[in-house]
Design an enzyme around this catalytic site. Structure first.
Site, PDB file in Angstrom:
ATOM      1  CG  ASP A  59      -1.900   1.124   1.292  1.00  0.00           C
ATOM      2  OD1 ASP A  59      -1.573   2.157   0.497  1.00  0.00           O
ATOM      3  OD2 ASP A  59      -2.632   1.248   2.137  1.00  0.00           O
ATOM      4  CB  VAL A  60       2.198   3.688  -2.472  1.00  0.00           C
ATOM      5  CG1 VAL A  60       2.488   2.650  -3.622  1.00  0.00           C
ATOM      6  CG2 VAL A  60       0.579   4.254  -3.180  1.00  0.00           C
ATOM      7  CE1 TYR A 151      -6.078  11.020 -10.198  1.00  0.00           C
ATOM      8  CE2 TYR A 151      -6.236  12.751 -11.947  1.00  0.00           C
ATOM      9  CZ  TYR A 151      -6.009  11.555 -11.629  1.00  0.00           C
ATOM     10  OH  TYR A 151      -5.191  10.434 -12.371  1.00  0.00           O
ATOM     11  CB  THR A 186      -6.834   2.357 -17.122  1.00  0.00           C
ATOM     12  OG1 THR A 186      -7.285   3.286 -16.550  1.00  0.00           O
ATOM     13  CG2 THR A 186      -5.533   2.603 -17.873  1.00  0.00           C
TER      14      THR A 186
HETATM   15  N1  LIG Z   1      -6.124   6.563 -17.158  1.00  0.00           N
HETATM   16  C1  LIG Z   1      -5.918   7.829 -17.187  1.00  0.00           C
HETATM   17  O1  LIG Z   1      -6.788   8.141 -17.938  1.00  0.00           O
HETATM   18  C2  LIG Z   1      -4.924   8.444 -16.503  1.00  0.00           C
HETATM   19  C3  LIG Z   1      -4.677   9.729 -16.759  1.00  0.00           C
HETATM   20  C4  LIG Z   1      -3.844  10.456 -16.062  1.00  0.00           C
HETATM   21  C5  LIG Z   1      -3.113   9.874 -15.023  1.00  0.00           C
HETATM   22  N2  LIG Z   1      -3.460   8.563 -14.510  1.00  0.00           N
HETATM   23  C6  LIG Z   1      -2.711   7.827 -13.605  1.00  0.00           C
HETATM   24  O2  LIG Z   1      -1.980   6.849 -13.952  1.00  0.00           O
HETATM   25  C7  LIG Z   1      -1.524   5.920 -12.856  1.00  0.00           C
HETATM   26  C8  LIG Z   1      -2.398   4.561 -13.321  1.00  0.00           C
HETATM   27  O3  LIG Z   1      -3.671   4.479 -13.469  1.00  0.00           O
HETATM   28  P1  LIG Z   1      -4.339   3.693 -14.255  1.00  0.00           P
HETATM   29  O4  LIG Z   1      -5.235   4.557 -15.202  1.00  0.00           O
HETATM   30  O5  LIG Z   1      -3.476   2.546 -15.029  1.00  0.00           O
HETATM   31  O6  LIG Z   1      -5.416   3.008 -13.478  1.00  0.00           O
HETATM   32  P2  LIG Z   1      -5.747   1.609 -12.830  1.00  0.00           P
HETATM   33  O7  LIG Z   1      -6.808   1.757 -11.774  1.00  0.00           O
HETATM   34  O8  LIG Z   1      -5.840   0.407 -13.926  1.00  0.00           O
HETATM   35  O9  LIG Z   1      -4.379   1.290 -11.929  1.00  0.00           O
HETATM   36  C9  LIG Z   1      -4.029   1.915 -10.736  1.00  0.00           C
HETATM   37  C10 LIG Z   1      -3.314   0.941  -9.910  1.00  0.00           C
HETATM   38  O10 LIG Z   1      -2.969   1.450  -8.939  1.00  0.00           O
HETATM   39  C11 LIG Z   1      -3.142   0.367  -7.791  1.00  0.00           C
HETATM   40  N3  LIG Z   1      -3.343   1.279  -6.501  1.00  0.00           N
HETATM   41  C12 LIG Z   1      -4.266   1.910  -5.944  1.00  0.00           C
HETATM   42  N4  LIG Z   1      -4.193   2.206  -4.916  1.00  0.00           N
HETATM   43  C13 LIG Z   1      -3.065   1.810  -4.454  1.00  0.00           C
HETATM   44  C14 LIG Z   1      -2.214   1.708  -3.200  1.00  0.00           C
HETATM   45  N5  LIG Z   1      -2.941   2.432  -2.111  1.00  0.00           N
HETATM   46  N6  LIG Z   1      -1.232   1.148  -3.274  1.00  0.00           N
HETATM   47  C15 LIG Z   1      -0.808   0.459  -4.155  1.00  0.00           C
HETATM   48  N7  LIG Z   1      -1.146   0.461  -5.341  1.00  0.00           N
HETATM   49  C16 LIG Z   1      -2.476   0.970  -5.321  1.00  0.00           C
HETATM   50  C17 LIG Z   1      -4.474  -0.255  -8.171  1.00  0.00           C
HETATM   51  O11 LIG Z   1      -4.663  -1.522  -7.641  1.00  0.00           O
HETATM   52  C18 LIG Z   1      -4.007  -0.404  -9.643  1.00  0.00           C
HETATM   53  O12 LIG Z   1      -3.453  -1.711  -9.720  1.00  0.00           O
HETATM   54  C19 LIG Z   1      -2.371   6.664 -11.711  1.00  0.00           C
HETATM   55  O13 LIG Z   1      -1.509   7.202 -11.265  1.00  0.00           O
HETATM   56  C20 LIG Z   1      -3.405   7.593 -12.496  1.00  0.00           C
HETATM   57  O14 LIG Z   1      -3.737   8.689 -11.620  1.00  0.00           O
HETATM   58  C21 LIG Z   1      -4.316   7.844 -15.372  1.00  0.00           C
END
Ligand SMILES: NC(=O)c1ccc[n+]([C@@H]2O[C@H](COP(=O)([O-])OP(=O)(O)OC[C@H]3O[C@@H](n4cnc5c(N)ncnc54)[C@H](O)[C@@H]3O)[C@@H](O)[C@H]2O)c1
Length: 244
Positions: A59-60, A151, A186
């Site tokens: 858990d980060v 966010y 995602t």
């Molecule tokens: N998908 C988008 O459009 C988008 C856009 C901008 C930024 N992001 C960022 O990209 C990153 C990845 O997101 P994604 O889109 O792949 O979504 P996702 O939900 O598929 O992946 C997020 C991952 O983080 C893990 N996670 C959540 N809370 C956690 C915790 N406390 N400790 C450890 N792991 C934890 C989840 O289990 C999951 O595997 C994130 O930081 C997100 O904010 C995503």
């Protein structure tokens, strides 16, 4: 030859999983830290392709948990790359209706978790005088958008955390960069109400949502020696969103 250990947080799904697969294919032994048990499946899949991978429950937002992740990584060898990717989206709404615990959760995971991952990455990288850290900001960390106060604040924090840390450690051979993705297909986006996500995608000039692989490709570049002159950058991967 191994390119060293790459630690990726939040790699059970989405951008993190695509990044773990990419870095493994480039010779890194990957260590996946995620709160979600599906990280085991990603590690299994990477191993089935003949690469090395380990999944660690982490858990980060919990410092002891992040420290444990890096102990596991260090046991395998020298940590060369850290991708601080774990993040959650917030329920959309105006600030005056946002409850304190939701604010804390978004900030603790997205900003605090990134800072903790970078802190323990640096504890490994400073003595070895080398390393590359990539964090994940967002277009919402670069420009404003209504109804995403927590966010946006967290992701803007990640952008300047990266700039400050890059300057602090530049002379020690450690590069620190971020990507700022636009809308990427995602689970994070799929959890949003359909009207919110379709409106967002329509504002992305390339006219489509991105794929996790397209973001992983830029993360992979920033992680690699090919980007040796790049540090302190927050690189938009957003189909032109922030060019508007
Ligand atoms: N998908 C988008 O459009 C988008 C856009 C901008 C930024 N992001 C960022 O990209 C990153 C990845 O997101 P994604 O889109 O792949 O979504 P996702 O939900 O598929 O992946 C997020 C991952 O983080 C893990 N996670 C959540 N809370 C956690 C915790 N406390 N400790 C450890 N792991 C934890 C989840 O289990 C999951 O595997 C994130 O930081 C997100 O904010 C995503």
């Amino acid at each position: 030859m191994s390119a060293g250990i790459a630690v990726i947080t939040g790699a059970a799904t989405g951008i993190g999983a695509a990044t773990a697969r990419l870095l493994a294919s480039r010779g890194h032994r990957v260590v996946i830290g995620d709160i979600d048990g599906r990280a085991e499946g990603v590690a299994d899949e990477i191993r089935s392709e003949g690469h090395q991978a380990l999944a660690v429950r982490c858990d980060v937002s919990d410092e002891d948990s992040v420290a444990g992740l890096f102990v596991s990584a260090r046991d395998l060898g020298s940590v060369q790359v850290v991708v601080a990717n774990a993040g959650i989206a917030e329920t959309k709404g105006p600030l005056h209706e946002l409850d304190g615990s939701a604010w804390n959760r978004v900030l603790d995971i997205n900003l605090g978790g990134t800072a903790l991952s970078m802190k323990y990455a640096l504890r490994h990288m400073v003595p070895q005088g080398a390393g590359s850290i990539v964090a994940i900001s967002s277009i919402l960390g670069l420009v404003g958008q209504a109804n995403s106060a927590a966010y946006s604040a967290a992701k803007a924090g990640v952008a300047n955390l990266v700039r400050s840390t890059a300057l602090t450690y530049a002379a020690q051979g450690i590069r620190v960069n971020a990507v700022a993705p636009g809308y990427v297909d995602t689970e994070l986006i799929r959890r949003l109400p359909p009207e919110v996500s379709s409106q967002m995608i329509s504002r992305q000039p390339l006219g489509r949502v991105g794929t996790p692989q397209e973001v992983a490709n830029v993360i992979g570049f920033l992680a690699s020696p090919e980007s040796s002159l790049v540090t302190g950058a927050v690189w938009a991967v957003d189909g032109g969103y922030t060019a508007q």
